[in-house]
Design an enzyme around this catalytic site. Structure first.
Site, PDB file in Angstrom:
ATOM      1  N   CYS A  10       0.860  -1.176   0.000  1.00 15.96           N
ATOM      2  CA  CYS A  10       0.000   0.000   0.000  1.00 15.96           C
ATOM      3  C   CYS A  10       0.904   1.236   0.000  1.00 15.96           C
ATOM      4  O   CYS A  10       2.099   1.127  -0.260  1.00 15.96           O
ATOM      5  CB  CYS A  10      -0.997  -0.015   1.165  1.00 15.96           C
ATOM      6  SG  CYS A  10      -0.286   0.173   2.809  1.00 15.96           S
ATOM      7  N   ASN A  13       2.394   1.488   4.265  1.00 14.02           N
ATOM      8  CA  ASN A  13       2.640   0.237   4.990  1.00 14.02           C
ATOM      9  C   ASN A  13       2.293   0.340   6.471  1.00 14.02           C
ATOM     10  O   ASN A  13       2.984  -0.187   7.332  1.00 14.02           O
ATOM     11  CB  ASN A  13       4.082  -0.233   4.792  1.00 14.02           C
ATOM     12  CG  ASN A  13       4.333  -1.666   5.258  1.00 14.02           C
ATOM     13  OD1 ASN A  13       5.403  -1.960   5.790  1.00 14.02           O
ATOM     14  ND2 ASN A  13       3.391  -2.560   5.085  1.00 14.02           N
ATOM     15  N   CYS A  15      -1.528   0.705   7.244  1.00 14.30           N
ATOM     16  CA  CYS A  15      -2.957   0.378   7.365  1.00 14.30           C
ATOM     17  C   CYS A  15      -3.310  -0.886   6.595  1.00 14.30           C
ATOM     18  O   CYS A  15      -3.523  -1.943   7.173  1.00 14.30           O
ATOM     19  CB  CYS A  15      -3.842   1.524   6.863  1.00 14.30           C
ATOM     20  SG  CYS A  15      -3.751   3.033   7.849  1.00 14.30           S
ATOM     21  N   ARG A  16      -3.378  -0.769   5.278  1.00  9.13           N
ATOM     22  CA  ARG A  16      -3.890  -1.855   4.444  1.00  9.13           C
ATOM     23  C   ARG A  16      -2.934  -3.026   4.309  1.00  9.13           C
ATOM     24  O   ARG A  16      -3.319  -4.180   4.534  1.00  9.13           O
ATOM     25  CB  ARG A  16      -4.253  -1.324   3.057  1.00  9.13           C
ATOM     26  CG  ARG A  16      -5.382  -0.315   3.082  1.00  9.13           C
ATOM     27  CD  ARG A  16      -5.604   0.326   1.735  1.00  9.13           C
ATOM     28  NE  ARG A  16      -4.491   1.216   1.409  1.00  9.13           N
ATOM     29  CZ  ARG A  16      -4.333   1.822   0.246  1.00  9.13           C
ATOM     30  NH1 ARG A  16      -5.210   1.629  -0.723  1.00  9.13           N
ATOM     31  NH2 ARG A  16      -3.315   2.627   0.037  1.00  9.13           N
ATOM     32  N   SER A  17      -1.692  -2.782   3.905  1.00 11.10           N
ATOM     33  CA  SER A  17      -0.801  -3.910   3.615  1.00 11.10           C
ATOM     34  C   SER A  17      -0.396  -4.707   4.853  1.00 11.10           C
ATOM     35  O   SER A  17      -0.362  -5.942   4.785  1.00 11.10           O
ATOM     36  CB  SER A  17       0.413  -3.470   2.793  1.00 11.10           C
ATOM     37  OG  SER A  17       1.155  -2.464   3.421  1.00 11.10           O
ATOM     38  N   ASP A 125      -8.181   3.238   1.138  1.00  6.82           N
ATOM     39  CA  ASP A 125      -7.274   3.620   2.216  1.00  6.82           C
ATOM     40  C   ASP A 125      -8.099   4.220   3.359  1.00  6.82           C
ATOM     41  O   ASP A 125      -8.728   5.265   3.194  1.00  6.82           O
ATOM     42  CB  ASP A 125      -6.261   4.640   1.701  1.00  6.82           C
ATOM     43  CG  ASP A 125      -5.167   4.948   2.695  1.00  6.82           C
ATOM     44  OD1 ASP A 125      -5.284   4.552   3.880  1.00  6.82           O
ATOM     45  OD2 ASP A 125      -4.183   5.586   2.295  1.00  6.82           O
TER      46      ASP A 125
END
Length: 156
Positions: A10, A13, A15-17, A125
């Site tokens: 993301c 690095n 939140c999402r990934s 995001d």
């Protein structure tokens, strides 16, 4: 059998990934394939190198029995394009950035939801959103990672 190596990417690095990394590990473990898949996460940017995941990502992971608190942010490195079998960007911007960085490895770079579920959806995001956005993020990643595992032919 050699494990499939997957890198989730993301922007920062945090939140999402990292949540995708934790979810994929949990999905693989529940299916009895913990040694068949190796996962990591990274960001296209360097703003959060060395930082833990966002507190809301940590909290939603914990709510589902997943511990990502010790993960640390890192930026995608040139070596990642050789080290991983697939590099899954959380959104179209991530995918474009990754393909521009390493055109020779563009065949390894895919939009996560497109590769996992044949949907052209970005994983939104949630950084500037509320906790509810992190719940939606978790649900999207759980569905995507479960589908990805099945697609890889490793589902039990």
């Amino acid at each position: 059998m050699k494990p499939t190596r997957i890198l989730f990417v993301c922007l920062g690095n945090i939140c999402r990934s990292p949540l995708a990394e934790g979810v994929m590990r949990a999905v693989a473990e529940r299916a009895g394939h913990v040694n068949a898949i190796l996962v990591d996460s990274a960001g296209t940017g360097d703003w959060h190198v060395g930082d833990p995941p966002d507190r809301r990502s940590i909290a939603i992971a914990r709510a589902y029995g997943i511990d990502i608190a010790n993960f640390r942010g890192r930026q995608v490195a040139a070596a990642d394009f050789d080290a991983f079998d697939m590099i899954l960007g959380m959104d179209g911007r991530n995918v474009c950035d990754l393909r521009e960085r390493m055109p020779a490895a563009a065949h390894k770079v895919h939009l996560f939801m497109k590769y996992a579920m044949d949907r052209d959806d970005d994983v939104p995001d949630p950084y500037y959103e509320t906790e509810e956005a992190f719940e939606r993020l978790y649900q999207m990643l759980e569905a995507g990672c479960s589908s990805l595992l099945a697609k890889l032919g490793r589902a039990s």
